[in-house]
Write an enzyme that holds these catalytic residues in place. Structure first.
Site, PDB file in Angstrom:
ATOM      1  CG  ASP A 111      -8.314 -18.507  -8.614  1.00  0.00           C
ATOM      2  OD1 ASP A 111      -9.166 -17.452  -9.387  1.00  0.00           O
ATOM      3  OD2 ASP A 111      -7.711 -19.043  -9.091  1.00  0.00           O
TER       4      ASP A 111
ATOM      5  CG  ASP B  63      -6.077 -18.225 -15.612  1.00  0.00           C
ATOM      6  OD1 ASP B  63      -5.150 -17.859 -14.804  1.00  0.00           O
ATOM      7  OD2 ASP B  63      -6.963 -18.789 -15.350  1.00  0.00           O
TER       8      ASP B  63
HETATM    9  C1  GLA Z   1      -7.218 -19.876 -11.927  1.00  0.00           C
HETATM   10  C2  GLA Z   1      -6.175 -19.305 -11.867  1.00  0.00           C
HETATM   11  C3  GLA Z   1      -4.997 -19.985 -12.231  1.00  0.00           C
HETATM   12  C4  GLA Z   1      -4.968 -21.146 -11.203  1.00  0.00           C
HETATM   13  C5  GLA Z   1      -6.083 -21.886 -11.379  1.00  0.00           C
HETATM   14  C6  GLA Z   1      -6.146 -23.207 -10.491  1.00  0.00           C
HETATM   15  O1  GLA Z   1      -7.573 -20.240 -13.308  1.00  0.00           O
HETATM   16  O2  GLA Z   1      -6.305 -18.031 -12.493  1.00  0.00           O
HETATM   17  O3  GLA Z   1      -3.612 -19.274 -12.178  1.00  0.00           O
HETATM   18  O4  GLA Z   1      -4.843 -21.033  -9.920  1.00  0.00           O
HETATM   19  O5  GLA Z   1      -7.276 -21.023 -11.301  1.00  0.00           O
HETATM   20  O6  GLA Z   1      -7.278 -23.828 -10.552  1.00  0.00           O
END
Ligand code: GLA
Length: 735
Positions: free
Chosen positions: A484, A554
């Site tokens: 990420d 997301d």
């Molecule tokens: C990002 C990712 C999510 C999750 C969060 C965790 O926003 O896209 O899927 O993993 O981080 O903090």
């Protein structure tokens, strides 16, 4: 070059005309008067070019001529060119902009020679498409500015089977003096007057890659990212297309940059209504010191052409990404169905709380459990611990392996979330190495999600990341990593570089990141890597070279996702983007959509769940179990079949797409209705990509149709007295 390989590149030595072609496309350019490289044509395949495209000579006011020449009808300001230098009378946006040692900004690029290369050379330190000698051929054209002795090599790779040309550029300082590169585009394409439109993929966090279409007007329009990543806000892709082009008809030119950092796509319609497209690393805050003997390599652009509309362009990109970008064990392997605990628990979990979710996943047939953010350091919220990739003992008192063993014992694979490019103030890493944090001396850096960026331009920082991750991954119990990146870059500065090299930091960051990714993906070939950046904030072809799949957004709302996945599919095949069924009301939009619709949208890509499975009702569990079983059956078709867009969500109250098997014996269709109406319009769904005279049977109703019926007559969509519905049709060919 192998004799058995048909020639994809023809060179007319006498007239210095270069013709790259395969069955679908031709790309033509020539050495023009004065040694400049003139662009001739990019489009549908032509046979035996006879030299008729001599660029007309006209005396144009305020468009200057060649130095020392009395000929007033020939000007670089109007000529269609392959790659323009700056400062020599072409006033349009240049592809190359540099500052010579004497302070001048002039680069006059003229032809020196060419080289034919079998297959496709690698790009040093950068992701790029790859191909064998039987799949592609490459032409390298060398240009030079005689005064500064700068050599510019243009690479063109044509793929045998695909309507795509990969282009990149290498700049070498062959002179004795250092110079400063201020802009080095990966490609330029000059097109004669046409009524063109441009499609781009703008968006925002949780709202990525919406298809935007607008007319190309005079002036310069830039689609770009200045965020240090390819960004949610503007994906690294544009298409130029005929005003009347559709998904199924018309000429389309696609441009996709294989790069994960700042990019720019400049589209400039000039005074004579010619359009220039210049694509590459964004020149915003960019400069590069090129010492004598040094070379700068640009990332690659995948230049596509289709005379059959957007779907055909996407088809070529999808094939290219699957066969020539994605690497490793998972390239052609079906991806596991996972459940991720992020939307199920957020930070509030421990091993005892997660075990029942794992048990439920097993009962429902799910294949992998992914432990998301919050398992490391002392991470109970997003204010802390980034940089400390050791298990949080309060949540996993017996260690991470203990939990991973439990997951494995249930027959599931075990995946984990990481955000290795980041650092929190409240972390052991910051306490021991504050100098790792990227910041400008004497200035307080700007937080985003209360976190900061590691300065990956420093070797020691990269080594620290590798050391920590190796300690984790060497234990051998991790089958999958979600990589990420939850903020964009600001306060750009590298302590180790002198003042005149600070313009290199954005790009050096990406090179440092790629070095880490290359190392890790080589060292751990059995791990399935998933890219992520707050969803789809770094969703690009460069990342797909390291990570076979990426988290699309997301936003898990089934309605919003239709638009996001529709736009994403312009370039990226469903095998590289992931989609999860989440709870309702949806956590991003508050919308309540039926479970079947959430399933249908998520099943249209690499499938998974992101909710607390233990909270489902018995009825919902039964439905989920069925979805999982259905997806397992359909998975090869979805992940490796041809994807075709049928109805765009932006235009109608519907969205529809389909998948067709390579042998055309199977097809899967999804039609999504959005808002129900008291007086609905009757709509038809017409399919595409089938064999006209084959008979197909729909697997639920058992009705039989020929391909020609499905493609030309179509079928009526059922009327629903409900919002946000999904209809699924599964056809199989019968004898
Ligand atoms: C990002 C990712 C999510 C999750 C969060 C965790 O926003 O896209 O899927 O993993 O981080 O903090």
């Amino acid at each position: 070059m192998g004799d058995q390989m048909e020639k994809l590149i023809e060179i007319d030595e006498k007239n210095k005309v270069f013709h790259l072609h395969n069955d679908k496309i031709s790309y033509l350019f020539e050495v023009e008067q004065g040694g400049y490289l003139g662009h001739l044509y990019f489009g549908t395949r032509v046979f035996d070019y006879h030299g008729q495209l001599h660029y007309p000579r006209v005396d144009r006011g305020f468009s200057g001529n060649l130095p020392g020449s009395l000929e007033r009808t020939y000007s670089l300001d109007s000529l269609l060119q392959e790659y323009s230098g700056a400062g020599t009378g072409d006033y349009r946006t240049p592809a190359l902009d540099l500052q010579n040692a004497d302070g001048s900004f002039v680069a006059r690029l003229t032809y020196q020679g060419y080289e034919l290369l079998a297959g496709k050379p690698k790009l040093a330190g950068l992701p790029a498409s790859y191909a064998t000698e039987s799949e592609a051929q490459t032409l390298a054209i060398s240009l030079k500015d005689e005064v500064s002795d700068v050599e510019v090599t243009l690479f063109y790779t044509i793929f045998k089977e695909l309507a795509i040309i990969a282009r990149s550029v290498k700049v070498t300082n062959c002179g004795q003096e250092p110079l400063t590169l201020k802009k080095v585009a990966s490609m330029q394409l000059d097109l004669l007057q046409q009524d063109l439109e441009v499609i781009s993929l703008p968006g925002a966090h949780a709202n990525e890659r919406h298809m935007q279409r607008e007319a190309v007007g005079q002036g310069r329009k830039v689609f770009e990212s200045r965020r240090g990543s390819s960004s949610h806000q503007m994906n690294s892709f544009i298409a130029l297309l005929d005003q009347h082009a559709t998904e199924f008809a018309g000429n389309v030119y696609g441009f996709n940059l294989v790069y994960s950092g700042n990019h720019s796509f400049e589209v400039e319609k000039d005074q004579f209504e010619q359009t220039r497209v210049v694509v590459g690393i964004n020149d915003y805050n960019f400069s590069w010191q090129l010492a004598p003997g040094a070379t700068f390599q640009t990332p690659e652009v995948l230049l596509a052409f289709s005379d059959k509309g957007l779907n055909e362009m996407s088809h070529n990109y999808h094939e290219l990404l699957r066969k020539h970008i994605v690497r490793g064990k998972f390239k052609a392997k079906e991806r596991p169905i996972l459940v991720n605990n992020w939307e199920a628990t957020y930070f509030d979990f421990n091993e005892a709380k997660l075990r029942p979710i794992v048990d439920e996943a097993k009962a429902l047939g799910i294949e992998m459990f992914v432990l998301d953010d919050g398992w490391f350091g002392k991470r109970d919220d997003d204010n802390t611990s980034l940089g400390d990739w050791q298990v949080y003992a309060r949540k996993f008192p017996k260690g991470l392996k203990n939990f991973a063993d439990y997951v494995h014992a249930q027959g599931l694979q075990f995946g984990i979330w990481l955000e290795p490019e980041m650092i929190s103030y409240d972390s052991d890493l910051y306490r021991t190495h504050p100098e790792y944090l990227m910041q400008v001396p004497k200035r307080t850096p700007s937080p985003s999600r209360n976190q900061y960026i590691l300065d990956l331009t420093q070797k020691e920082v990269r080594q620290n990341v590798l050391k920590q991750l190796s300690e984790l991954l060497d234990q051998g119990f991790i089958d999958y990593v979600k990589w990420d990146m939850n903020r964009n870059i600001s306060d750009v500065y590298a302590h180790a570089l002198p003042a005149n090299q600070q313009g290199e930091v954005y790009h050096r960051y990406i090179l440092g990141l790629y070095e880490i990714l290359e190392h890790l993906t080589t060292k751990y070939p059995d791990i399935l890597w998933e890219g992520c950046s707050g969803g789809g904030g770094r969703f690009d072809t460069g990342f797909a070279y390291y990570m076979p799949q990426s988290w699309t957004s997301d936003n898990t709302d089934a309605l919003a996702r239709q638009t996001i996945q529709y736009g994403t599919s312009l370039v990226y095949p469903p095998s590289v983007f992931t989609a999860h069924v989440s709870a309702v009301p949806n956590h991003q939009t508050g919308r309540i959509t039926p479970l079947a619709t959430r399933g249908a949208v998520a099943m249209s890509a690499v499938f998974g769940y992101e909710l607390d499975l233990t909270k489902l009702t018995a009825e919902e569990k039964a439905a989920v179990k069925k979805q999982v079983a259905t997806y397992k059956q359909l998975r090869p078709l979805v992940q490796f079949g041809d994807f075709i867009r049928l109805k765009a969500p932006a235009k109608q109250n519907q969205c529809a797409w389909m998948f067709v098997a390579k042998d055309k014996n199977e097809a899967l269709v999804f039609v999504f209705d959005r808002l129900a109406s008291a007086q609905p319009t009757h709509t038809l769904t017409k399919l595409a990509g089938l064999t006209a005279n084959k008979h197909y049977q729909e697997q639920t109703t058992k009705e039989i149709f020929t391909g020609s019926e499905l493609m030309n007559l179509g079928f009526y969509d059922p009327l629903h007295r409900h919002d946000f519905t999904a209809d699924m049709y599964h056809f199989k060919a019968i004898n």
